[in-house]
Each structure stands twice: as structure tokens, then as C-alpha cells.
Design a protein around this motif. Sequence first.
Motif, PDB file in Angstrom:
ATOM      1  N   GLU A  95       0.829  -1.200   0.000  1.00  9.67           N
ATOM      2  CA  GLU A  95       0.000   0.000   0.000  1.00  9.67           C
ATOM      3  C   GLU A  95       0.864   1.251   0.000  1.00  9.67           C
ATOM      4  OE1 GLU A  95      -2.995   2.038   3.107  1.00  9.67           O
ATOM      5  OE2 GLU A  95      -3.491  -0.004   2.522  1.00  9.67           O
ATOM      6  N   SER A  96       1.893   1.230   0.795  1.00  9.23           N
ATOM      7  CA  SER A  96       2.813   2.358   0.829  1.00  9.23           C
ATOM      8  C   SER A  96       4.192   1.826   1.171  1.00  9.23           C
ATOM      9  CB  SER A  96       2.369   3.402   1.859  1.00  9.23           C
ATOM     10  OG  SER A  96       2.449   2.876   3.167  1.00  9.23           O
ATOM     11  N   LEU A  97       5.185   2.480   0.631  1.00 11.64           N
ATOM     12  CA  LEU A  97       6.562   2.109   0.917  1.00 11.64           C
ATOM     13  C   LEU A  97       7.421   3.341   0.725  1.00 11.64           C
ATOM     14  CD1 LEU A  97       8.389  -0.390   1.571  1.00 11.64           C
ATOM     15  CD2 LEU A  97       8.890  -0.432  -0.861  1.00 11.64           C
ATOM     16  N   ARG A  98       8.175   3.668   1.730  1.00 14.31           N
ATOM     17  CA  ARG A  98       9.053   4.833   1.651  1.00 14.31           C
ATOM     18  C   ARG A  98      10.469   4.406   1.987  1.00 14.31           C
ATOM     19  NH1 ARG A  98       6.857   9.831   4.089  1.00 14.31           N
ATOM     20  NH2 ARG A  98       6.106  10.017   1.963  1.00 14.31           N
ATOM     21  N   PHE A  99      11.378   4.657   1.040  1.00 15.85           N
ATOM     22  CA  PHE A  99      12.790   4.417   1.299  1.00 15.85           C
ATOM     23  C   PHE A  99      13.330   5.629   2.056  1.00 15.85           C
ATOM     24  CE2 PHE A  99      11.999   1.902  -2.583  1.00 15.85           C
ATOM     25  CZ  PHE A  99      12.380   0.661  -2.102  1.00 15.85           C
ATOM     26  N   ASN A 100      13.797   5.400   3.275  1.00 18.25           N
ATOM     27  CA  ASN A 100      14.217   6.488   4.152  1.00 18.25           C
ATOM     28  C   ASN A 100      15.730   6.675   4.219  1.00 18.25           C
ATOM     29  OD1 ASN A 100      11.499   7.014   5.241  1.00 18.25           O
ATOM     30  ND2 ASN A 100      11.725   4.985   6.114  1.00 18.25           N
ATOM     31  N   GLN A 101      16.464   5.583   4.022  1.00 23.26           N
ATOM     32  CA  GLN A 101      17.907   5.623   4.212  1.00 23.26           C
ATOM     33  C   GLN A 101      18.552   4.553   3.346  1.00 23.26           C
ATOM     34  OE1 GLN A 101      19.686   7.731   6.250  1.00 23.26           O
ATOM     35  NE2 GLN A 101      21.563   6.777   5.564  1.00 23.26           N
ATOM     36  N   ALA A 102      19.619   4.915   2.647  1.00 19.67           N
ATOM     37  CA  ALA A 102      20.349   3.930   1.846  1.00 19.67           C
ATOM     38  C   ALA A 102      21.000   2.899   2.774  1.00 19.67           C
ATOM     39  CB  ALA A 102      21.418   4.623   1.014  1.00 19.67           C
ATOM     40  N   VAL A 103      21.053   1.671   2.289  1.00 20.14           N
ATOM     41  CA  VAL A 103      21.700   0.586   3.021  1.00 20.14           C
ATOM     42  C   VAL A 103      23.057   0.345   2.374  1.00 20.14           C
ATOM     43  CG1 VAL A 103      21.564  -1.836   3.709  1.00 20.14           C
ATOM     44  CG2 VAL A 103      19.484  -0.436   3.638  1.00 20.14           C
ATOM     45  N   THR A 104      24.119   0.737   3.061  1.00 22.30           N
ATOM     46  CA  THR A 104      25.466   0.563   2.527  1.00 22.30           C
ATOM     47  C   THR A 104      25.898  -0.894   2.662  1.00 22.30           C
ATOM     48  OG1 THR A 104      26.414   1.225   4.656  1.00 22.30           O
ATOM     49  CG2 THR A 104      26.165   2.950   2.990  1.00 22.30           C
ATOM     50  N   VAL A 105      26.823  -1.288   1.794  1.00 22.39           N
ATOM     51  CA  VAL A 105      27.338  -2.651   1.817  1.00 22.39           C
ATOM     52  C   VAL A 105      27.876  -2.979   3.214  1.00 22.39           C
ATOM     53  CG1 VAL A 105      29.689  -2.059   1.034  1.00 22.39           C
ATOM     54  CG2 VAL A 105      28.735  -4.328   0.551  1.00 22.39           C
ATOM     55  N   ASP A 106      27.670  -4.200   3.626  1.00 22.25           N
ATOM     56  CA  ASP A 106      28.079  -4.734   4.932  1.00 22.25           C
ATOM     57  C   ASP A 106      27.244  -4.204   6.103  1.00 22.25           C
ATOM     58  OD1 ASP A 106      30.015  -6.390   3.756  1.00 22.25           O
ATOM     59  OD2 ASP A 106      31.495  -4.770   3.800  1.00 22.25           O
ATOM     60  N   SER A 107      26.180  -3.459   5.808  1.00 27.71           N
ATOM     61  CA  SER A 107      25.252  -3.051   6.871  1.00 27.71           C
ATOM     62  C   SER A 107      24.446  -4.263   7.311  1.00 27.71           C
ATOM     63  CB  SER A 107      24.276  -1.984   6.379  1.00 27.71           C
ATOM     64  OG  SER A 107      24.914  -0.768   6.172  1.00 27.71           O
ATOM     65  N   GLN A 108      23.979  -4.196   8.556  1.00 23.16           N
ATOM     66  CA  GLN A 108      23.088  -5.237   9.064  1.00 23.16           C
ATOM     67  C   GLN A 108      21.690  -4.650   9.170  1.00 23.16           C
ATOM     68  OE1 GLN A 108      25.323  -6.248  12.693  1.00 23.16           O
ATOM     69  NE2 GLN A 108      25.552  -8.278  11.786  1.00 23.16           N
ATOM     70  N   VAL A 109      20.720  -5.396   8.649  1.00 26.95           N
ATOM     71  CA  VAL A 109      19.328  -4.946   8.659  1.00 26.95           C
ATOM     72  C   VAL A 109      18.461  -6.005   9.332  1.00 26.95           C
ATOM     73  CG1 VAL A 109      19.567  -3.520   6.591  1.00 26.95           C
ATOM     74  CG2 VAL A 109      18.855  -5.907   6.357  1.00 26.95           C
ATOM     75  N   ARG A 110      17.353  -5.550   9.894  1.00 29.28           N
ATOM     76  CA  ARG A 110      16.353  -6.471  10.438  1.00 29.28           C
ATOM     77  C   ARG A 110      14.973  -5.873  10.201  1.00 29.28           C
ATOM     78  NH1 ARG A 110      16.597  -6.139  17.075  1.00 29.28           N
ATOM     79  NH2 ARG A 110      15.837  -4.010  17.249  1.00 29.28           N
ATOM     80  N   LEU A 111      13.982  -6.743  10.282  1.00 25.61           N
ATOM     81  CA  LEU A 111      12.598  -6.339  10.032  1.00 25.61           C
ATOM     82  C   LEU A 111      11.817  -6.302  11.325  1.00 25.61           C
ATOM     83  CD1 LEU A 111      10.536  -5.756   7.726  1.00 25.61           C
ATOM     84  CD2 LEU A 111       9.939  -8.187   7.840  1.00 25.61           C
ATOM     85  N   ARG A 112      11.056  -5.230  11.516  1.00 31.81           N
ATOM     86  CA  ARG A 112      10.127  -5.097  12.645  1.00 31.81           C
ATOM     87  C   ARG A 112       8.726  -5.021  12.057  1.00 31.81           C
ATOM     88  NH1 ARG A 112      10.732  -3.642  17.877  1.00 31.81           N
ATOM     89  NH2 ARG A 112      12.919  -3.141  17.534  1.00 31.81           N
TER      90      ARG A 112
END
Length: 155
Positions: A95-112
Motif C-alpha cells: 500500500e505504501s513504501l518509503r525508502f528512508n535511508q540507503a543501506v550501505t554494503v556490509d550493513s546489518q538490517v532487520r525487520l520489525r
Amino acid sequence: MSKLTIKSFEELAQYEGAEMGFSEYHTITQDQINQFADATLDHQWIHLDTERAKTESPFKSTIAHGYLTVSLLPYLWGQIVSIENLKMQVNYEIESLRFNQAVTVDSQVRLRVKLLSLKDLRGIAKAQLEVTMEIKDNKKPAFTGVITFLYHFNS
């Protein structure tokens, strides 16, 4: 946090309006970025050219494709919740999606994830989820949005 197991509409309904949890951290590697570029035919230098990115990119590094981070949703969602007793699951809507911040290589991400709403559509569960992809040690998330899955439970 332990993984939730959901086996019915009624069990899923218990979480309506509540945060369901968060995934483990996943490291975004250059190899993963390169493979995504090949799969999607998006070979923009900001994703692939590590030397050029060091000098010309505002991030001083290559960055993951925004859609690569979005494509991790099912994998990371599966770390939060195990939906069982299913005939089928369907990706229904973003429905909506906003990219807020670039994810640089070797960054760690998780989903909430928070379950915003759940509707019974003649036996099909329509689950609307608020999703936030967090970047470790960064106050700004990679993206925020609202997605919808359809769950066809067996009974």
C-alpha cells in the motif's frame, strides 16, 4: 524473542494492533548486491563499482538496491512468524513504501512488524502489516511501509 507460530485466523487475530516482533540481523554483502543486479538487470555503478563509490558516492560505499531490501521481506518475516496450516499464501499489496535511508554494503538490517488489521474475506485472512526495515546503529530505517498478505488456512 522467540518465533511465533500461527495456525489459524483466530490465532493471528490475537495480534491485531500489536507489534509481532523483529527478525535477526542480516548482513547485506557485495556479493548479494551483485547477484541482485544480475537478476534484475540493474547494474548502476552506485551498487557495483566499489572504487568509484568510495570517491563519488555521498555514502562513500556501494549501496543495496532499494528493491533488494524489499525482496528480503518474506525471508525476514519468516524469522518472526511461522504461519502453518496453510493451503496458500499470496503477496497481495504494497500500500505504501518509503525508502528512508540507503543501506550501505556490509550493513546489518532487520525487520520489525506490527499487524495493523486482519479481515476475514470468506475464509481468506487478509493481513495488513506495518513493516520497518531497521539498519543496525542507524536511527533512520531503510524503509517503512504497509504490506498485505492473504493467508488461505486449511480450516
